[in-house]
Write a protein that holds these residues in place. Structure first.
Motif, PDB file in Angstrom:
ATOM      1  N   ALA A  60      37.785  47.615  35.571  1.00  0.00           N
ATOM      2  CA  ALA A  60      38.196  48.475  34.442  1.00  0.00           C
ATOM      3  C   ALA A  60      37.063  49.440  34.140  1.00  0.00           C
ATOM      4  O   ALA A  60      36.012  49.418  34.783  1.00  0.00           O
ATOM      5  CB  ALA A  60      38.577  47.685  33.202  1.00  0.00           C
ATOM      6  N   GLY A  61      37.283  50.275  33.145  1.00  0.00           N
ATOM      7  CA  GLY A  61      36.277  51.285  32.856  1.00  0.00           C
ATOM      8  C   GLY A  61      36.495  52.510  33.716  1.00  0.00           C
ATOM      9  O   GLY A  61      37.621  52.809  34.107  1.00  0.00           O
ATOM     10  N   ALA A  62      35.399  53.202  34.028  1.00  0.00           N
ATOM     11  CA  ALA A  62      35.487  54.505  34.677  1.00  0.00           C
ATOM     12  C   ALA A  62      36.205  54.440  36.018  1.00  0.00           C
ATOM     13  O   ALA A  62      35.857  53.638  36.891  1.00  0.00           O
ATOM     14  CB  ALA A  62      34.084  55.076  34.863  1.00  0.00           C
ATOM     15  N   ALA A  63      37.198  55.298  36.209  1.00  0.00           N
ATOM     16  CA  ALA A  63      37.994  55.325  37.438  1.00  0.00           C
ATOM     17  C   ALA A  63      37.127  55.648  38.647  1.00  0.00           C
ATOM     18  O   ALA A  63      37.376  55.162  39.740  1.00  0.00           O
ATOM     19  CB  ALA A  63      39.122  56.342  37.307  1.00  0.00           C
ATOM     20  N   ARG A  64      36.068  56.432  38.433  1.00  0.00           N
ATOM     21  CA  ARG A  64      35.248  56.822  39.580  1.00  0.00           C
ATOM     22  C   ARG A  64      34.447  55.646  40.125  1.00  0.00           C
ATOM     23  O   ARG A  64      33.932  55.683  41.221  1.00  0.00           O
ATOM     24  CB  ARG A  64      34.333  57.983  39.206  1.00  0.00           C
ATOM     25  CG  ARG A  64      33.238  57.629  38.257  1.00  0.00           C
ATOM     26  CD  ARG A  64      32.580  58.861  37.635  1.00  0.00           C
ATOM     27  NE  ARG A  64      31.859  58.484  36.433  1.00  0.00           N
ATOM     28  CZ  ARG A  64      30.640  57.992  36.435  1.00  0.00           C
ATOM     29  NH1 ARG A  64      29.988  57.821  37.568  1.00  0.00           N
ATOM     30  NH2 ARG A  64      30.062  57.642  35.308  1.00  0.00           N
ATOM     31  N   MET A  65      34.336  54.566  39.344  1.00  0.00           N
ATOM     32  CA  MET A  65      33.612  53.368  39.794  1.00  0.00           C
ATOM     33  C   MET A  65      34.478  52.479  40.693  1.00  0.00           C
ATOM     34  O   MET A  65      33.965  51.653  41.434  1.00  0.00           O
ATOM     35  CB  MET A  65      33.175  52.522  38.602  1.00  0.00           C
ATOM     36  CG  MET A  65      32.194  53.209  37.703  1.00  0.00           C
ATOM     37  SD  MET A  65      30.706  53.580  38.629  1.00  0.00           S
ATOM     38  CE  MET A  65      29.735  54.341  37.346  1.00  0.00           C
ATOM     39  N   ARG A  66      35.780  52.661  40.575  1.00  0.00           N
ATOM     40  CA  ARG A  66      36.723  51.757  41.259  1.00  0.00           C
ATOM     41  C   ARG A  66      36.421  51.562  42.751  1.00  0.00           C
ATOM     42  O   ARG A  66      36.433  50.430  43.238  1.00  0.00           O
ATOM     43  CB  ARG A  66      38.138  52.303  41.028  1.00  0.00           C
ATOM     44  CG  ARG A  66      39.247  51.384  41.392  1.00  0.00           C
ATOM     45  CD  ARG A  66      40.563  51.855  40.798  1.00  0.00           C
ATOM     46  NE  ARG A  66      40.584  51.675  39.353  1.00  0.00           N
ATOM     47  CZ  ARG A  66      40.796  50.502  38.778  1.00  0.00           C
ATOM     48  NH1 ARG A  66      41.034  49.442  39.510  1.00  0.00           N
ATOM     49  NH2 ARG A  66      40.768  50.391  37.467  1.00  0.00           N
ATOM     50  N   PRO A  67      36.145  52.658  43.491  1.00  0.00           N
ATOM     51  CA  PRO A  67      35.874  52.477  44.931  1.00  0.00           C
ATOM     52  C   PRO A  67      34.696  51.549  45.218  1.00  0.00           C
ATOM     53  O   PRO A  67      34.612  50.973  46.299  1.00  0.00           O
ATOM     54  CB  PRO A  67      35.576  53.908  45.412  1.00  0.00           C
ATOM     55  CG  PRO A  67      36.258  54.793  44.431  1.00  0.00           C
ATOM     56  CD  PRO A  67      36.164  54.085  43.112  1.00  0.00           C
ATOM     57  N   LEU A  68      33.808  51.385  44.245  1.00  0.00           N
ATOM     58  CA  LEU A  68      32.627  50.536  44.464  1.00  0.00           C
ATOM     59  C   LEU A  68      33.004  49.100  44.771  1.00  0.00           C
ATOM     60  O   LEU A  68      32.417  48.471  45.647  1.00  0.00           O
ATOM     61  CB  LEU A  68      31.725  50.554  43.224  1.00  0.00           C
ATOM     62  CG  LEU A  68      30.790  51.737  43.080  1.00  0.00           C
ATOM     63  CD1 LEU A  68      30.039  51.658  41.769  1.00  0.00           C
ATOM     64  CD2 LEU A  68      29.815  51.788  44.252  1.00  0.00           C
ATOM     65  N   TRP A  69      33.954  48.558  44.027  1.00  0.00           N
ATOM     66  CA  TRP A  69      34.327  47.181  44.346  1.00  0.00           C
ATOM     67  C   TRP A  69      35.511  47.120  45.297  1.00  0.00           C
ATOM     68  O   TRP A  69      35.619  46.216  46.103  1.00  0.00           O
ATOM     69  CB  TRP A  69      34.571  46.346  43.082  1.00  0.00           C
ATOM     70  CG  TRP A  69      35.722  46.748  42.229  1.00  0.00           C
ATOM     71  CD1 TRP A  69      37.020  46.348  42.389  1.00  0.00           C
ATOM     72  CD2 TRP A  69      35.694  47.600  41.077  1.00  0.00           C
ATOM     73  NE1 TRP A  69      37.804  46.917  41.419  1.00  0.00           N
ATOM     74  CE2 TRP A  69      37.023  47.682  40.597  1.00  0.00           C
ATOM     75  CE3 TRP A  69      34.692  48.297  40.411  1.00  0.00           C
ATOM     76  CZ2 TRP A  69      37.363  48.442  39.487  1.00  0.00           C
ATOM     77  CZ3 TRP A  69      35.042  49.044  39.303  1.00  0.00           C
ATOM     78  CH2 TRP A  69      36.357  49.115  38.847  1.00  0.00           C
TER      79      TRP A  69
END
Ligand code: GDP
Length: 171
Positions: A60-69
């Motif tokens: 959850a949180g920033a959409a741009r972080m999603r690819p990280l996990w």
């Protein structure tokens, strides 16, 4: 498992659900931190124990972080999803995140065991594991073996039971 590539277990959940505390409880005693630092979106908590590699991420949180996990989904052998069972308001957010994970092309249809910890079971407002299972819609999952356990990452209660289930799935 005796050598080779360690099984990769992704530990996912909203911030503040207890992932860092849980991972600390799973660490061999000599590797435990005195004080756990909350998992930060960009930073994964990571350690290896008994032929298993654990990596934790806030979802959850920033959409741009999603690819990280999400880029770790492909090689995940199992997922531990940690829910704050006392955070009634954010259970719906946790469900949305779980559903996004389950629907991801690198997860959907794969028989990746899913262990859910209904964490903070020691808190007075904590919902039971069956309530959390219903709130998350776990009964609708048909492509993965899943299991839910009430846990207290603080005291360790319930943690070993859940991990034992996971270990049987990974064997
Ligand atoms: P993370 O953001 O998911 O890594 O969550 P943390 O492990 O940092 O925990 C967030 C907060 O919840 C901290 O203050 C922990 O001490 C607390 N916490 C974690 N697990 C439990 C639990 O089982 N019971 C209670 N009462 N508090 C917990």
């Amino acid at each position: 498992s005796g050598g080779g590539t360690p099984a990769s277990v992704l530990v996912l959940g909203l911030d503040n659900s207890g992932k860092s505390t849980l991972l600390n409880a799973l660490r061999p005693p000599d590797q435990r931190a005195q004080y756990t630092v909350p998992t930060v979106a960009q930073q994964q908590d990571h350690f290896q124990s008994g032929g298993v590699s654990f990596s934790a991420w806030d979802v959850a949180g920033a959409a741009r972080m999603r690819p990280l996990w999400e880029r770790h989904y492909r090689r995940a052998d199992a997922v531990i999803f940690v829910v704050d069972a006392a955070d009634h308001l954010r259970l719906v957010v946790a469900r949305e995140e779980l559903e996004l994970m389950l629907a991801h092309p690198d997860m959907f249809g794969r028989r990746v065991p899913l262990l859910v910890f209904a964490n903070k079971s020691d808190a007075s407002l904590a919902l039971s594991a069956s309530h959390v299972a219903a709130a998350l819609g776990l009964e609708r999952i048909s492509d993965k073996p899943w299991h839910i356990c009430a846990s207290s990452a603080l005291s360790g209660a319930g943690v070993a039971d859940g991990i034992a289930w996971l270990a049987r799935q990974l064997r």
